[in-house]
Design a protein around this motif. Structure first.
Motif, PDB file in Angstrom:
ATOM      1  N   VAL A 292      35.928  31.182  42.122  1.00  0.00           N
ATOM      2  CA  VAL A 292      36.667  32.332  41.626  1.00  0.00           C
ATOM      3  C   VAL A 292      36.169  33.564  42.368  1.00  0.00           C
ATOM      4  CG1 VAL A 292      35.027  32.701  39.717  1.00  0.00           C
ATOM      5  CG2 VAL A 292      37.328  33.694  39.592  1.00  0.00           C
ATOM      6  N   GLU A 293      37.085  34.431  42.762  1.00  0.00           N
ATOM      7  CA  GLU A 293      36.681  35.676  43.403  1.00  0.00           C
ATOM      8  C   GLU A 293      37.718  36.751  43.137  1.00  0.00           C
ATOM      9  OE1 GLU A 293      36.639  35.628  47.713  1.00  0.00           O
ATOM     10  OE2 GLU A 293      37.915  33.860  47.718  1.00  0.00           O
ATOM     11  N   GLY A 294      37.278  37.989  43.149  1.00  0.00           N
ATOM     12  CA  GLY A 294      38.225  39.050  42.864  1.00  0.00           C
ATOM     13  C   GLY A 294      37.634  40.438  42.915  1.00  0.00           C
ATOM     14  N   VAL A 295      38.484  41.393  42.568  1.00  0.00           N
ATOM     15  CA  VAL A 295      38.142  42.813  42.488  1.00  0.00           C
ATOM     16  C   VAL A 295      38.503  43.288  41.090  1.00  0.00           C
ATOM     17  CG1 VAL A 295      38.798  45.116  43.301  1.00  0.00           C
ATOM     18  CG2 VAL A 295      38.398  43.287  44.945  1.00  0.00           C
ATOM     19  N   PRO A 296      37.607  43.987  40.387  1.00  0.00           N
ATOM     20  CA  PRO A 296      37.869  44.390  39.004  1.00  0.00           C
ATOM     21  C   PRO A 296      38.794  45.584  38.894  1.00  0.00           C
ATOM     22  CG  PRO A 296      35.728  45.175  39.678  1.00  0.00           C
ATOM     23  CD  PRO A 296      36.233  44.324  40.806  1.00  0.00           C
ATOM     24  N   ALA A 297      39.401  45.744  37.723  1.00  0.00           N
ATOM     25  CA  ALA A 297      40.207  46.923  37.428  1.00  0.00           C
ATOM     26  C   ALA A 297      39.327  48.103  37.047  1.00  0.00           C
ATOM     27  CB  ALA A 297      41.193  46.613  36.304  1.00  0.00           C
ATOM     28  N   HIS A 298      38.190  47.816  36.429  1.00  0.00           N
ATOM     29  CA  HIS A 298      37.247  48.854  36.030  1.00  0.00           C
ATOM     30  C   HIS A 298      35.867  48.513  36.590  1.00  0.00           C
ATOM     31  CE1 HIS A 298      40.422  49.218  32.956  1.00  0.00           C
ATOM     32  NE2 HIS A 298      40.081  50.496  32.902  1.00  0.00           N
ATOM     33  N   ASP A 299      35.208  49.483  37.190  1.00  0.00           N
ATOM     34  CA  ASP A 299      33.867  49.275  37.717  1.00  0.00           C
ATOM     35  C   ASP A 299      32.833  49.351  36.602  1.00  0.00           C
ATOM     36  OD1 ASP A 299      34.979  49.065  40.190  1.00  0.00           O
ATOM     37  OD2 ASP A 299      34.406  51.065  40.872  1.00  0.00           O
ATOM     38  N   VAL A 300      31.746  48.660  36.793  1.00  0.00           N
ATOM     39  CA  VAL A 300      30.677  48.657  35.797  1.00  0.00           C
ATOM     40  C   VAL A 300      29.955  49.996  35.774  1.00  0.00           C
ATOM     41  CG1 VAL A 300      28.505  47.573  35.124  1.00  0.00           C
ATOM     42  CG2 VAL A 300      30.364  46.169  36.019  1.00  0.00           C
ATOM     43  N   ILE A 301      29.715  50.557  36.970  1.00  0.00           N
ATOM     44  CA  ILE A 301      29.001  51.824  37.108  1.00  0.00           C
ATOM     45  C   ILE A 301      29.955  52.857  37.708  1.00  0.00           C
ATOM     46  CG2 ILE A 301      27.033  52.999  38.182  1.00  0.00           C
ATOM     47  CD1 ILE A 301      25.676  50.248  38.357  1.00  0.00           C
ATOM     48  N   GLY A 302      30.053  54.036  37.106  1.00  0.00           N
ATOM     49  CA  GLY A 302      30.904  55.091  37.648  1.00  0.00           C
ATOM     50  C   GLY A 302      32.357  54.922  37.237  1.00  0.00           C
ATOM     51  N   GLY A 303      33.204  55.813  37.782  1.00  0.00           N
ATOM     52  CA  GLY A 303      34.618  55.818  37.427  1.00  0.00           C
ATOM     53  C   GLY A 303      35.415  54.777  38.185  1.00  0.00           C
ATOM     54  N   SER A 304      36.672  54.625  37.767  1.00  0.00           N
ATOM     55  CA  SER A 304      37.539  53.600  38.345  1.00  0.00           C
ATOM     56  C   SER A 304      38.843  54.176  38.884  1.00  0.00           C
ATOM     57  CB  SER A 304      37.854  52.532  37.294  1.00  0.00           C
ATOM     58  OG  SER A 304      36.674  51.970  36.767  1.00  0.00           O
TER      59      SER A 304
END
Length: 374
Positions: A292-304
C-alpha cells in the motif's frame, strides 16, 4: 520473544497507516521513495549483509498512469473519450549504505527521475468546442529528486538472531529536487492560433516538493521454515512545510487561495509478504506479498493547504529474487487491486460536500533493485 517482536512491528505499520487519519496518492504524486536501508527479504540475505561494510544499490521504478478515479469509482469515460491524462515515469534510486557496527548503519539515497505527461485539458482543452482536433501535447521533467539520509538500527543482536530481526530507521529528506520545473504549454488564441505559455508542470511530475521532511522507517523478517521467510517494511514521511512557491495554475488570478500553490504533502508506503527459496535453485527465490502506498489528505505536522490529489493504491506484489556472496537482485511487479482518490483538504471545504477531484492511477508498476556488497 520473537513472536512479540513480530507483533510489535506489524502493529507499528498498522498504527501508521490507520491511526493517523491520513491516506493518499495523487495523479500520481507518489514519489520514488523506497526504504533507505537495503530491504531484507530472507534470512540468508541478512547474514550476507552483516559481513559487508559497504553496500551500493540501484533501484528502478517504472509506471504508466492513465486510469482516472474519483473515490473508488473509475471514470471510464475519460479513456473512451480520449481525454485521459497519461503519466510515464522512470525513477532511478542510487543508494549507499555503510555498516558502522553489525547493528548500526548509515544510508544515503538520491533519485534520478525522467517524467513525461500528456493531456488535452492543460493545453487546448478537453471539449471538442475548445479543441476541435482533440490535440494532445506533452510536458516533461528530468533531473535529480529529493535526497534522503538515514540512520538505521537492528533491535536484536544480529550475531545471535539470524532468523528474526527488526530494523528501525530515522532519517531526513532534503529538498534537492527542483519543485518548480517549468515547460511549454500550448494555448489557442482568440483567432485560433497556437501560442506558448511557459509555466510550472503538474505537481505529479515535479522532481521534488520543496520541503524538509522527517522519515520513520521499519523493516524486518522472520524465518518461518528452512526455506520460507516473512518480510515486511514501510516508511512514513512527515513534511513540515505546508506549501512551496510553485503556482498551481501558473497564475493567482481567479484561483482559490487554498490551492494557489502546490502542497508539500506527507507520503507513506508499506509492504509485507513471503519469500520462498528452493534447494534445487541455489540463490533464487520467489516472493508474494501486498503493498500500500499513498499521499494523505491531511498532514500529521503543520497545515494541509495547497494543491494536492490525495489517495492510495493497494497492490498485490509478486516478485523474484537472486543473491550470491556479492550481489542481490529483486524484481517485483505490484498490480493494483484497489485505487481510491479520496477528498483533499480543498474538497472538504465545500459546504455542499459535492466537490471531489479525480486522479489518474497506474494498473501496475515495475520495481527492480540491485545491490553490490563490499
Amino acid at each position: 520473544m520473537n513472536r512479540i517482536l513480530l507483533t510489535t512491528s506489524v502493529t507499528y505499520i498498522f498504527f501508521i497507516l490507520t491511526n493517523l487519519n491520513v491516506f493518499g496518492q495523487g495523479c500520481v504524486a507518489v514519489r520514488h521513495m523506497s526504504c533507505s536501508a537495503p530491504a531484507m527479504s530472507s534470512s540468508d540475505l541478512f547474514k550476507q549483509s552483516q559481513y559487508s561494510k559497504w553496500q551500493v544499490s540501484m533501484g528502478y521504478r517504472y509506471l504508466h498512469s492513465f486510469r482516472h478515479f474519483k473515490g473508488t469509482e473509475e471514470q471510464k469515460e475519460r479513456i473512451a473519450n480520449g481525454t485521459e491524462v497519461i503519466n510515464d515515469s522512470h525513477s532511478f534510486d542510487i543508494g549507499l549504505n555503510y555498516q558502522f557496527t553489525n547493528r548500526l548503519s548509515f544510508a544515503v539515497n538520491l533519485p534520478v527521475i525522467i517524467n513525461d505527461r500528456s493531456s488535452l485539458y492543460e493545453h487546448y482543452g478537453n471539449s471538442v468546442t475548445d479543441n476541435p482536433s482533440q490535440a494532445r501535447f506533452h510536458t516533461k521533467s528530468n533531473g535529480i529528486g529529493d535526497m534522503r539520509l538515514s540512520v538505521n538500527y537492528w533491535v536484536l543482536n544480529p550475531d545471535k538472531h539470524t532468523k528474526n530481526n527488526i530494523l528501525f530507521g530515522l532519517g531526513v529528506k532534503l529538498p534537492t529536487g527542483n519543485s518548480n520545473v517549468k515547460d511549454d504549454f500550448h494555448k489557442l488564441t482568440k483567432s485560433g492560433q497556437d501560442s506558448i505559455v511557459n509555466r510550472a508542470v503538474d505537481q505529479s511530475i515535479q522532481l521534488g516538493d520543496g520541503g524538509v521532511a522527517l522519515n520513520l522507517e521499519v523493516q524486518g523478517f522472520s524465518q518461518l521454515a528452512s526455506k520460507t521467510t516473512l518480510y515486511y517494511n514501510g516508511f512514513y514521511m512527515f513534511n513540515f512545510r505546508e506549501t512551496n512557491k510553485t503556482l498551481n495554475r501558473g497564475t493567482l488570478i481567479g484561483v482559490d487561495p487554498i490551492i494557489a500553490y502546490h502542497s508539500v504533502a506527507d507520503q507513506y508506503a508499506a509492504r509485507m509478504g513471503i519469500n520462498q527459496s528452493f534447494s534445487f535453485l541455489e540463490g533464487f527465490s520467489v516472493m508474494l506479498g501486498g503493498r500500500v502506498e499513498g499521499v494523505p489528505a491531511h498532514d500529521v505536522i503543520g497545515g494541509s493547504k495547497g494543491f494536492r490529489r490525495p489517495g492510495y493504491i493497494v497492490s498485490g506484489e509478486p516478485g523474484i529474487a537472486y543473491m550470491n556472496s556479492k550481489y542481490s537482485l529483486t524484481c517485483t511487479v505490484p498490480v493494483a487491486l484497489a485505487r481510491n482518490r479520496i477528498k483533499s483538504y480543498y474538497d472538504l471545504q465545500d459546504p455542499t460536500g459535492k466537490r471531489h477531484g479525480d486522479a489518474a492511477f497506474a494498473d501496475y508498476f515495475i520495481s527492480v533493485n540491485v545491490t553490490r556488497r563490499f
